[in-house]
Design a protein around this motif. Structure first.
Motif, PDB file in Angstrom:
ATOM      1  N   VAL A 139       0.461  -1.170   0.155  1.00  0.00           N
ATOM      2  CA  VAL A 139      -0.679   0.406  -0.065  1.00  0.00           C
ATOM      3  C   VAL A 139       0.901   1.575  -0.112  1.00  0.00           C
ATOM      4  CG1 VAL A 139      -2.075   1.379   1.074  1.00  0.00           C
ATOM      5  CG2 VAL A 139      -1.675  -1.375   1.052  1.00  0.00           C
ATOM      6  N   ASN A 140       0.716   1.590  -1.224  1.00  0.00           N
ATOM      7  CA  ASN A 140       1.490   3.461  -0.949  1.00  0.00           C
ATOM      8  C   ASN A 140       0.716   4.448  -0.002  1.00  0.00           C
ATOM      9  OD1 ASN A 140       2.366   5.973  -2.028  1.00  0.00           O
ATOM     10  ND2 ASN A 140       3.021   5.147  -4.018  1.00  0.00           N
ATOM     11  N   ILE A 141       1.278   5.132   0.526  1.00  0.00           N
ATOM     12  CA  ILE A 141       1.149   5.764   2.232  1.00  0.00           C
ATOM     13  C   ILE A 141       0.880   7.724   1.319  1.00  0.00           C
ATOM     14  CG2 ILE A 141       0.742   4.139   3.637  1.00  0.00           C
ATOM     15  CD1 ILE A 141       3.327   5.954   4.595  1.00  0.00           C
ATOM     16  N   ASP A 142       1.519   7.895   0.262  1.00  0.00           N
ATOM     17  CA  ASP A 142       2.438   9.096  -0.295  1.00  0.00           C
ATOM     18  C   ASP A 142       0.890   9.851  -0.096  1.00  0.00           C
ATOM     19  OD1 ASP A 142       4.183   8.112  -1.046  1.00  0.00           O
ATOM     20  OD2 ASP A 142       4.282   8.297  -2.616  1.00  0.00           O
ATOM     21  N   HIS A 143      -0.003  10.035  -0.732  1.00  0.00           N
ATOM     22  CA  HIS A 143      -1.122  10.336  -0.461  1.00  0.00           C
ATOM     23  C   HIS A 143      -2.187  10.999   0.391  1.00  0.00           C
ATOM     24  CE1 HIS A 143      -0.760  11.217  -4.982  1.00  0.00           C
ATOM     25  NE2 HIS A 143      -1.177  10.383  -5.070  1.00  0.00           N
ATOM     26  N   VAL A 144      -1.411   9.993   1.694  1.00  0.00           N
ATOM     27  CA  VAL A 144      -2.095  10.513   3.175  1.00  0.00           C
ATOM     28  C   VAL A 144      -0.866  11.431   3.748  1.00  0.00           C
ATOM     29  CG1 VAL A 144      -1.543   9.601   5.493  1.00  0.00           C
ATOM     30  CG2 VAL A 144      -2.444   7.753   3.881  1.00  0.00           C
ATOM     31  N   ALA A 145       0.530  12.020   3.105  1.00  0.00           N
ATOM     32  CA  ALA A 145       0.923  12.517   2.993  1.00  0.00           C
ATOM     33  C   ALA A 145       1.084  14.064   2.600  1.00  0.00           C
ATOM     34  CB  ALA A 145       2.554  12.267   2.477  1.00  0.00           C
ATOM     35  N   THR A 146       0.353  13.761   0.878  1.00  0.00           N
ATOM     36  CA  THR A 146      -0.233  14.715   0.265  1.00  0.00           C
ATOM     37  C   THR A 146      -0.895  15.998   0.944  1.00  0.00           C
ATOM     38  OG1 THR A 146       0.336  13.527  -1.359  1.00  0.00           O
ATOM     39  CG2 THR A 146      -1.112  15.734  -1.702  1.00  0.00           C
ATOM     40  N   ALA A 169      -0.938   5.635   9.477  1.00  0.00           N
ATOM     41  CA  ALA A 169      -1.965   4.692   7.775  1.00  0.00           C
ATOM     42  C   ALA A 169      -0.742   3.612   7.725  1.00  0.00           C
ATOM     43  CB  ALA A 169      -1.605   5.982   6.499  1.00  0.00           C
ATOM     44  N   ALA A 170       0.429   3.792   8.032  1.00  0.00           N
ATOM     45  CA  ALA A 170       0.839   1.985   7.806  1.00  0.00           C
ATOM     46  C   ALA A 170       0.314   0.976   8.701  1.00  0.00           C
ATOM     47  CB  ALA A 170       3.069   2.777   7.365  1.00  0.00           C
ATOM     48  N   SER A 171       0.663   1.205   9.689  1.00  0.00           N
ATOM     49  CA  SER A 171       0.218   0.499  10.538  1.00  0.00           C
ATOM     50  C   SER A 171      -1.251  -0.069  10.739  1.00  0.00           C
ATOM     51  CB  SER A 171       0.051   0.857  12.356  1.00  0.00           C
ATOM     52  OG  SER A 171       0.947   1.405  12.567  1.00  0.00           O
ATOM     53  N   ILE A 172      -2.334   0.682  10.459  1.00  0.00           N
ATOM     54  CA  ILE A 172      -3.666   0.273  10.065  1.00  0.00           C
ATOM     55  C   ILE A 172      -3.637  -0.424   8.520  1.00  0.00           C
ATOM     56  CG2 ILE A 172      -5.747   1.411   8.819  1.00  0.00           C
ATOM     57  CD1 ILE A 172      -5.281   3.600  10.924  1.00  0.00           C
ATOM     58  N   CYS A 173      -2.728   0.087   7.748  1.00  0.00           N
ATOM     59  CA  CYS A 173      -2.441  -1.098   6.428  1.00  0.00           C
ATOM     60  C   CYS A 173      -2.392  -2.210   6.417  1.00  0.00           C
ATOM     61  CB  CYS A 173      -1.952   0.012   5.282  1.00  0.00           C
ATOM     62  SG  CYS A 173      -3.090   1.549   4.541  1.00  0.00           S
ATOM     63  N   ARG A 227       9.991   3.293   8.788  1.00  0.00           N
ATOM     64  CA  ARG A 227      11.950   1.710   8.973  1.00  0.00           C
ATOM     65  C   ARG A 227      11.530   1.143  10.390  1.00  0.00           C
ATOM     66  NH1 ARG A 227      17.725   3.151  10.527  1.00  0.00           N
ATOM     67  NH2 ARG A 227      17.244   4.083  12.365  1.00  0.00           N
ATOM     68  N   GLU A 228      11.322   2.944  11.503  1.00  0.00           N
ATOM     69  CA  GLU A 228      11.242   1.588  12.969  1.00  0.00           C
ATOM     70  C   GLU A 228      10.101   1.397  13.479  1.00  0.00           C
ATOM     71  OE1 GLU A 228      11.744   6.280  14.643  1.00  0.00           O
ATOM     72  OE2 GLU A 228      13.592   6.094  13.879  1.00  0.00           O
ATOM     73  N   ASN A 229       8.782   1.797  12.266  1.00  0.00           N
ATOM     74  CA  ASN A 229       8.317   1.487  13.269  1.00  0.00           C
ATOM     75  C   ASN A 229       7.022  -0.259  12.692  1.00  0.00           C
ATOM     76  OD1 ASN A 229       6.605   3.408  15.931  1.00  0.00           O
ATOM     77  ND2 ASN A 229       7.917   4.716  14.138  1.00  0.00           N
ATOM     78  N   ILE A 230       7.541  -0.458  11.146  1.00  0.00           N
ATOM     79  CA  ILE A 230       6.829  -1.394   9.901  1.00  0.00           C
ATOM     80  C   ILE A 230       7.269  -2.568  10.558  1.00  0.00           C
ATOM     81  CG2 ILE A 230       6.063   0.698   8.990  1.00  0.00           C
ATOM     82  CD1 ILE A 230       7.819  -0.912   7.021  1.00  0.00           C
ATOM     83  N   ILE A 231       5.526  -3.821  10.269  1.00  0.00           N
ATOM     84  CA  ILE A 231       6.532  -4.673  10.802  1.00  0.00           C
ATOM     85  C   ILE A 231       6.518  -6.023   9.485  1.00  0.00           C
ATOM     86  CG2 ILE A 231       5.776  -4.618  13.319  1.00  0.00           C
ATOM     87  CD1 ILE A 231       3.244  -6.031  12.246  1.00  0.00           C
ATOM     88  N   THR A 232       5.791  -4.783   8.322  1.00  0.00           N
ATOM     89  CA  THR A 232       6.485  -5.944   7.118  1.00  0.00           C
ATOM     90  C   THR A 232       7.645  -5.351   6.878  1.00  0.00           C
ATOM     91  OG1 THR A 232       4.963  -4.078   6.156  1.00  0.00           O
ATOM     92  CG2 THR A 232       3.700  -5.937   6.878  1.00  0.00           C
TER      93      THR A 232
END
Length: 242
Positions: free
Chosen positions: A8-15, A37-41, A69-74
């Motif tokens: 899942v590309n989260i760029d547009h959350v940042a946009t 958002a990444a955690s929810i995905c 890098r610090e938080n995602i688990i995938t």
């Protein structure tokens, strides 16, 4: 049946965040947070998170990549252009479990000399490299000769085809490129313009391992929430014949 992974590309959350907080993206009030958002995905079943660090920093910021890098688990799929500044950022913050996609519809045939040293730097750091390419046999062959681990086939022309004839032509190009990539022992991924309506066409492309999708999921999330939007896309990806 072969299960495809969803990145899942989260760029547009940042946009969306940058429209209000471009001058202070680290403010405690800055929202929405791409890392949340990444955690929810991930919780919804995504197999990876995609983020594009652009030279103009129009959405994702350096600190976003560090926090991902610090938080995602995938895994983190960092899209980037082949520029020294962005490559240096990538090498500073990535780990071996992550991947780099040199993004932008690269002409690998024409840019081989420029790409080769960047690819070697990244691979020496233990990073798997993918090239985002148009679905032509020449581009697939050039990517394989450079020794990258993956290619991501540009599906934008198929997604935006306005006539059945063009759709069939683009689908056949993608099918041929995917077969060539598989025969060259490349991991074959696909992305750009894929949505809930046209994903049925993607099922007709063989040998795909992963789809990278962002805009459609974030758009759908406005109506149903991000977790549900991810789950709906995963459901649409089921029963892929491989």
């Amino acid at each position: 049946m072969t299960a495809m992974r969803l990145g899942v590309n989260i760029d547009h959350v940042a946009t969306l965040r940058q429209t209000r907080y471009a001058a202070m993206p680290e403010s405690k009030n800055a929202e929405p947070d791409p890392i949340a958002a990444a955690s929810i995905c991930e919780r919804a079943g995504a197999g990876g998170i995609v983020a594009h660090l652009r030279g103009d920093r129009r959405h994702i910021q350096d600190r976003d990549i560090e926090r991902l890098r610090e938080n995602i688990i995938t895994k983190l799929n960092l899209e980037m252009g082949n520029t020294p500044e962005i490559v240096d950022v990538a090498l500073r913050i990535v780990e071996k479990r992550e991947e780099i996609t040199t993004e932008g519809g690269l002409d690998v045939v024409a840019q081989r000399r420029e790409l080769e040293p960047t690819i070697r730097r990244l691979q020496t750091a233990g990073i798997r490299v993918s090239l985002f390419i148009d679905p032509t046999l020449e581009q697939v062959d050039a990517a394989a000769e450079l020794g990258v681990e993956m290619v991501e086939l540009h599906t934008g022309r198929l997604a935006n085809a306005f006539a059945e004839k063009i759709e069939k032509e683009e689908l056949e190009k993608l099918r041929a490129a995917a077969r060539a990539g598989s025969e060259s022992h490349l991991q074959v991924n696909a992305g750009h313009g894929i949505n809930y309506r046209n994903i049925a066409l993607i099922h007709q492309i063989p040998h795909l391992t992963e789809l990278n999708i962002g805009h459609s999921i974030v758009s759908r999330a406005i109506w149903v929430g991000l977790e549900t939007a991810v789950k709906e896309m995963l459901a649409a990806m089921e029963n892929y014949p491989g």
